[in-house]
Design a protein around this motif. Structure first.
Motif, PDB file in Angstrom:
ATOM      1  N   VAL A 225       0.861  -1.178   0.000  1.00 40.52           N
ATOM      2  CA  VAL A 225       0.000   0.000   0.000  1.00 40.52           C
ATOM      3  C   VAL A 225       0.900   1.232   0.000  1.00 40.52           C
ATOM      4  CG1 VAL A 225      -1.835   1.261   1.172  1.00 40.52           C
ATOM      5  CG2 VAL A 225      -1.826  -1.242   1.217  1.00 40.52           C
ATOM      6  N   ASN A 226       0.903   1.954  -1.117  1.00 38.52           N
ATOM      7  CA  ASN A 226       1.851   3.069  -1.307  1.00 38.52           C
ATOM      8  C   ASN A 226       3.273   2.624  -0.999  1.00 38.52           C
ATOM      9  OD1 ASN A 226      -0.511   4.443  -1.773  1.00 38.52           O
ATOM     10  ND2 ASN A 226      -0.027   6.174  -0.445  1.00 38.52           N
ATOM     11  N   ASN A 227       3.577   1.381  -1.398  1.00 35.25           N
ATOM     12  CA  ASN A 227       4.899   0.750  -1.248  1.00 35.25           C
ATOM     13  C   ASN A 227       5.256   0.367   0.191  1.00 35.25           C
ATOM     14  OD1 ASN A 227       5.672   0.700  -4.002  1.00 35.25           O
ATOM     15  ND2 ASN A 227       6.105   2.903  -3.894  1.00 35.25           N
ATOM     16  N   TYR A 228       4.307   0.460   1.113  1.00 31.56           N
ATOM     17  CA  TYR A 228       4.485  -0.075   2.463  1.00 31.56           C
ATOM     18  C   TYR A 228       3.856  -1.467   2.530  1.00 31.56           C
ATOM     19  CZ  TYR A 228       5.766   4.658   3.943  1.00 31.56           C
ATOM     20  OH  TYR A 228       6.381   5.877   4.075  1.00 31.56           O
ATOM     21  N   LYS A 229       4.395  -2.326   3.368  1.00 32.64           N
ATOM     22  CA  LYS A 229       3.874  -3.678   3.524  1.00 32.64           C
ATOM     23  C   LYS A 229       2.713  -3.690   4.513  1.00 32.64           C
ATOM     24  CE  LYS A 229       8.072  -6.328   2.430  1.00 32.64           C
ATOM     25  NZ  LYS A 229       9.056  -7.316   2.953  1.00 32.64           N
ATOM     26  N   TYR A 230       1.544  -4.040   4.020  1.00 34.80           N
ATOM     27  CA  TYR A 230       0.369  -4.210   4.870  1.00 34.80           C
ATOM     28  C   TYR A 230       0.065  -5.712   4.937  1.00 34.80           C
ATOM     29  CZ  TYR A 230      -1.010   0.730   5.256  1.00 34.80           C
ATOM     30  OH  TYR A 230      -1.047   2.064   5.561  1.00 34.80           O
ATOM     31  N   THR A 231       0.288  -6.318   6.088  1.00 33.05           N
ATOM     32  CA  THR A 231       0.037  -7.748   6.248  1.00 33.05           C
ATOM     33  C   THR A 231      -1.196  -7.966   7.111  1.00 33.05           C
ATOM     34  OG1 THR A 231       1.569  -7.810   8.131  1.00 33.05           O
ATOM     35  CG2 THR A 231       2.462  -8.374   5.966  1.00 33.05           C
ATOM     36  N   ALA A 232      -1.887  -9.092   6.869  1.00 30.13           N
ATOM     37  CA  ALA A 232      -3.129  -9.363   7.583  1.00 30.13           C
ATOM     38  C   ALA A 232      -3.446 -10.848   7.527  1.00 30.13           C
ATOM     39  CB  ALA A 232      -4.277  -8.557   6.980  1.00 30.13           C
ATOM     40  N   ASP A 233      -4.295 -11.287   8.455  1.00 29.95           N
ATOM     41  CA  ASP A 233      -4.758 -12.677   8.456  1.00 29.95           C
ATOM     42  C   ASP A 233      -5.839 -12.894   7.393  1.00 29.95           C
ATOM     43  OD1 ASP A 233      -3.105 -13.103  10.699  1.00 29.95           O
ATOM     44  OD2 ASP A 233      -4.701 -12.418  12.048  1.00 29.95           O
ATOM     45  N   HIS A 234      -6.624 -11.837   7.121  1.00 30.55           N
ATOM     46  CA  HIS A 234      -7.694 -11.903   6.121  1.00 30.55           C
ATOM     47  C   HIS A 234      -7.627 -10.650   5.267  1.00 30.55           C
ATOM     48  CE1 HIS A 234      -9.608 -15.178   8.413  1.00 30.55           C
ATOM     49  NE2 HIS A 234      -9.313 -14.463   9.490  1.00 30.55           N
ATOM     50  N   ILE A 235      -7.862 -10.815   3.961  1.00 27.31           N
ATOM     51  CA  ILE A 235      -7.837  -9.692   3.032  1.00 27.31           C
ATOM     52  C   ILE A 235      -9.170  -9.633   2.309  1.00 27.31           C
ATOM     53  CG2 ILE A 235      -6.741  -8.680   0.989  1.00 27.31           C
ATOM     54  CD1 ILE A 235      -4.807 -11.180   3.047  1.00 27.31           C
ATOM     55  N   VAL A 236      -9.821  -8.471   2.322  1.00 24.58           N
ATOM     56  CA  VAL A 236     -11.099  -8.266   1.647  1.00 24.58           C
ATOM     57  C   VAL A 236     -10.886  -7.268   0.510  1.00 24.58           C
ATOM     58  CG1 VAL A 236     -13.498  -7.516   1.870  1.00 24.58           C
ATOM     59  CG2 VAL A 236     -12.365  -8.674   3.794  1.00 24.58           C
ATOM     60  N   VAL A 237     -11.149  -7.694  -0.715  1.00 22.89           N
ATOM     61  CA  VAL A 237     -11.001  -6.824  -1.883  1.00 22.89           C
ATOM     62  C   VAL A 237     -12.389  -6.314  -2.267  1.00 22.89           C
ATOM     63  CG1 VAL A 237     -10.169  -6.629  -4.246  1.00 22.89           C
ATOM     64  CG2 VAL A 237      -8.989  -8.145  -2.633  1.00 22.89           C
ATOM     65  N   ALA A 238     -12.664  -5.064  -1.909  1.00 24.24           N
ATOM     66  CA  ALA A 238     -13.989  -4.454  -2.114  1.00 24.24           C
ATOM     67  C   ALA A 238     -13.833  -3.277  -3.076  1.00 24.24           C
ATOM     68  CB  ALA A 238     -14.576  -4.008  -0.781  1.00 24.24           C
ATOM     69  N   THR A 239     -13.459  -3.582  -4.312  1.00 22.85           N
ATOM     70  CA  THR A 239     -13.074  -2.552  -5.275  1.00 22.85           C
ATOM     71  C   THR A 239     -13.949  -2.537  -6.518  1.00 22.85           C
ATOM     72  OG1 THR A 239     -11.429  -4.103  -6.147  1.00 22.85           O
ATOM     73  CG2 THR A 239     -10.666  -2.469  -4.550  1.00 22.85           C
ATOM     74  N   ASN A 240     -15.214  -2.950  -6.405  1.00 26.33           N
ATOM     75  CA  ASN A 240     -16.150  -3.011  -7.527  1.00 26.33           C
ATOM     76  C   ASN A 240     -15.749  -4.121  -8.493  1.00 26.33           C
ATOM     77  OD1 ASN A 240     -16.987  -1.649 -10.525  1.00 26.33           O
ATOM     78  ND2 ASN A 240     -18.587  -1.759  -8.996  1.00 26.33           N
ATOM     79  N   SER A 241     -14.600  -4.006  -9.121  1.00 23.50           N
ATOM     80  CA  SER A 241     -14.055  -5.082  -9.947  1.00 23.50           C
ATOM     81  C   SER A 241     -12.791  -5.576  -9.268  1.00 23.50           C
ATOM     82  CB  SER A 241     -13.730  -4.571 -11.353  1.00 23.50           C
ATOM     83  OG  SER A 241     -13.168  -5.596 -12.142  1.00 23.50           O
ATOM     84  N   PRO A 242     -12.650  -6.887  -9.018  1.00 23.54           N
ATOM     85  CA  PRO A 242     -11.502  -7.375  -8.249  1.00 23.54           C
ATOM     86  C   PRO A 242     -10.172  -7.037  -8.909  1.00 23.54           C
ATOM     87  CG  PRO A 242     -13.165  -9.092  -8.484  1.00 23.54           C
ATOM     88  CD  PRO A 242     -13.571  -7.970  -9.399  1.00 23.54           C
ATOM     89  N   ILE A 243      -9.213  -6.563  -8.113  1.00 23.33           N
ATOM     90  CA  ILE A 243      -7.891  -6.233  -8.640  1.00 23.33           C
ATOM     91  C   ILE A 243      -6.863  -7.283  -8.245  1.00 23.33           C
ATOM     92  CG2 ILE A 243      -8.312  -3.748  -8.712  1.00 23.33           C
ATOM     93  CD1 ILE A 243      -6.801  -3.501  -6.067  1.00 23.33           C
ATOM     94  N   ASN A 244      -7.323  -8.369  -7.599  1.00 27.25           N
ATOM     95  CA  ASN A 244      -6.405  -9.428  -7.174  1.00 27.25           C
ATOM     96  C   ASN A 244      -6.488 -10.637  -8.088  1.00 27.25           C
ATOM     97  OD1 ASN A 244      -9.113  -9.643  -5.976  1.00 27.25           O
ATOM     98  ND2 ASN A 244      -8.379 -11.585  -5.178  1.00 27.25           N
ATOM     99  N   ASP A 245      -7.312 -10.568  -9.134  1.00 24.95           N
ATOM    100  CA  ASP A 245      -7.594 -11.742  -9.951  1.00 24.95           C
ATOM    101  C   ASP A 245      -7.433 -11.372 -11.416  1.00 24.95           C
ATOM    102  OD1 ASP A 245      -8.996 -14.482 -10.334  1.00 24.95           O
ATOM    103  OD2 ASP A 245     -10.168 -13.101 -11.562  1.00 24.95           O
ATOM    104  N   LEU A 246      -6.582 -12.097 -12.136  1.00 25.08           N
ATOM    105  CA  LEU A 246      -6.337 -11.765 -13.526  1.00 25.08           C
ATOM    106  C   LEU A 246      -7.452 -12.234 -14.453  1.00 25.08           C
ATOM    107  CD1 LEU A 246      -2.520 -12.336 -14.175  1.00 25.08           C
ATOM    108  CD2 LEU A 246      -3.766 -10.187 -14.219  1.00 25.08           C
ATOM    109  N   VAL A 247      -7.946 -13.447 -14.240  1.00 25.35           N
ATOM    110  CA  VAL A 247      -8.830 -14.035 -15.233  1.00 25.35           C
ATOM    111  C   VAL A 247     -10.160 -14.524 -14.674  1.00 25.35           C
ATOM    112  CG1 VAL A 247      -9.061 -15.850 -16.971  1.00 25.35           C
ATOM    113  CG2 VAL A 247      -6.854 -14.727 -16.661  1.00 25.35           C
TER     114      VAL A 247
END
Length: 525
Positions: A225-247
């Motif tokens: 996140v802005n080149n800082y490491k954000y680590t977590a046990d769970h990650i929720v991608v709530a960006t309208n269209s997923p940005i963690n999935d290519l296909v």
């Protein structure tokens, strides 16, 4: 000038045009990232999906950090028309055929519950967001058949909804000659004021919110996140269209642009209510675009009539030879036909809708991941779909089986949508022909101030934009997601990908996923 610069880079809004919501609410911002972070739950996205999930989890005792790449509500949430309804984009008789009677009942129940959950949040947090319970009226598009209204009434009754078949449609021109299906006890609100209240509640419960904070390289461990490491046990991608999935998810849904106008009407001329037509059955688009209307308080003398529609697939307005600006004109003509009391148009904007091939959103674990969750596929019902998704993901993280989980699972397969899936897949594949097609501009001299386009130089496709100070900006026209050629959107002043809906501001900055990175700058003479 500072706010105009933020508009140009997409941080206030994902487009040039400003919605009524953005214009009538303060910009809600928080600090930028200033170091590495570890938390229990990392939420990416500061719209209704991300903030509702954060609020729910904080009430359950979880530690939550939310990162938003613009400001609160600056994505698609701030470009909605904020209908809160169990009347879905697609007909309930279609859902019944696809998901069965029990699945359809769950869909109706979940959207009804989402409206109640929003109402509870408004009351619990004392949010001043003009929340109102209203009725909604579904009437026939000229291309539709009267028998389908009866069919939909029966399907909604089977699903347990509070509906009624009426011989006239309240408050529209010639409404006494137009039958409709009434959906009782629906709702509406001012979305950005609601988000402002949710954000304040998140912070008061100990949650941390970071704005102007772009997340990249999302993995099961977290994100940069802005080149800082954000680590977590769970990650929720709530960006309208997923940005963690290519296909995977982008074969199950397609991006559409929808258009909105808003104009003043004398106070009391119309009741606070929702209206929709049933959609164009003859449309070339799988989604069968429809019109949707509501009334919002404006001032002591006027209300605001907000009307939307004239959809097309993102980046493909030229497929119907109707430019983006012309769609507002068509929308205004349609609106004045049914609501002749509309005065001058005060606002116009467009938004992006993710249309799943089987009509219901995708909320829950991302396919193939154990601790990454997504909320997408809002299908024009983003306010309720997002609220349902927040409930499902909250339960999943807490280890509770949610009764709607399987219905909205991103991994689901619905065989009865094979034909629509094939149509969208063929459309998507055909966009790659832009690599060999001619460009819309011959050279940079053809680019006027405030406009852009695509130029071919040898084997390269170059996106160019001339700013109002006459400076020229140029980028690779290749979308960094999966290599489609972007198209210039002269209405919102953006470069839009016709394959999967990624969008980029006039300075090349990515404003909509699934692309995670900006267009690559190039040198031109």
């Amino acid at each position: 000038m500072e706010n105009q610069d933020k508009l140009n880079d997409g941080s206030i809004s994902s487009g040039e045009n400003v919605s009524f919501w953005i214009d009538s609410a303060p910009i809600t911002e928080f600090e930028k990232p200033n170091g590495d972070v570890h938390t229990e739950v990392l939420i990416i996205g500061g719209g209704i999906a991300g903030l509702t999930t954060a609020y729910n989890l904080l009430k359950k005792g979880k530690k939550v950090v939310l990162a938003e790449d613009g400001f609160i509500g600056s994505g698609e949430t701030g470009r909605t028309t904020a209908h809160l309804t169990s009347a879905l984009d697609d007909r309930y008789y279609f859902l019944e055929d696809t998901f069965g009677e029990e699945g359809t009942k769950l869909a109706a129940e979940s959207h009804t519950a989402a409206i109640a959950a929003i109402e509870k949040n408004v009351n619990d947090l004392n949010i001043d967001c003009s929340f109102k319970r209203v009725n909604g009226y579904l009437f026939l598009h000229p291309s539709d058949n009267e028998k389908n209204l009866q069919k939909e009434f029966e399907a909604t009754q089977n699903a347990g909804l509070n509906t009624g078949l009426l011989k006239s449609t309240p408050s529209i021109y010639n409404g006494d000659q137009t039958s409709c299906l009434a959906f009782y006890n629906q709702a509406q609100f001012h979305i950005l004021r609601y988000l402002d209240g949710l954000a304040a509640a998140v912070v008061s419960l100990g949650g941390r919110i970071y704005t102007q904070s772009r997340a990249e390289e999302i993995t099961k461990d977290g994100a940069l996140v802005n080149n800082y490491k954000y680590t977590a046990d769970h990650i929720v991608v709530a960006t309208n269209s997923p940005i963690n999935d290519l296909v995977t998810m982008h074969t199950k849904q397609a991006a559409y642009r929808t258009y909105v106008i808003a104009g003043k009407i004398p106070k009391g001329k119309l009741p606070y209510a929702l209206w929709w037509d049933t959609g164009d059955a003859d449309s070339k688009w799988v989604s069968q675009p429809y019109h949707y209307v509501r009334v919002e308080n404006f001032d002591e003398n006027y209300d605001l009539l907000i009307s939307g529609g004239e959809d097309h697939k993102t980046g493909q307005a030229d497929q119907e030879n109707i430019a983006e600006a012309e769609r507002y004109e068509k929308l205004e003509e349609w609106t004045r036909t049914f609501f002749p009391m509309l005065e001058d148009i005060a606002y116009r904007w467009s938004g992006q809708v993710m249309e799943p091939v089987d009509s219901l959103g995708f909320m829950g674990k991302n396919p193939g991941d154990d601790n990454i969750y997504i909320i997408t596929g809002d299908s024009g019902n983003g306010m309720t779909h997002a609220t349902i998704g927040a409930a499902i993901i909250t339960d999943a993280i807490m280890g509770i089986k949610n009764k709607w989980e399987d219905l909205y699972s991103p991994s689901r397969i619905t065989l009865k949508t094979t034909l629509d899936f094939a149509k969208e897949a063929v459309n998507m594949a055909s966009q790659y022909l832009d690599w060999i097609s001619s460009s819309d501009l011959k050279n940079t001299a053809d680019v006027r101030a405030g406009e852009g386009g695509i130029i071919t130089k040898g084997l390269k496709k170059i996106a160019v934009y001339r700013d109002y100070d006459d400076s020229l900006k140029a980028f690779s026209a290749v979308c960094p997601h999966l290599g489609c050629i972007v198209h210039w959107n002269n209405d919102e002043k953006s470069f839009d990908c016709p394959c999967h809906g990624s969008r980029f501001a006039s300075d090349g900055t990515v404003t909509n996923g699934p692309a995670q990175t900006n267009l690559k700058p190039v040198d031109v003479k």
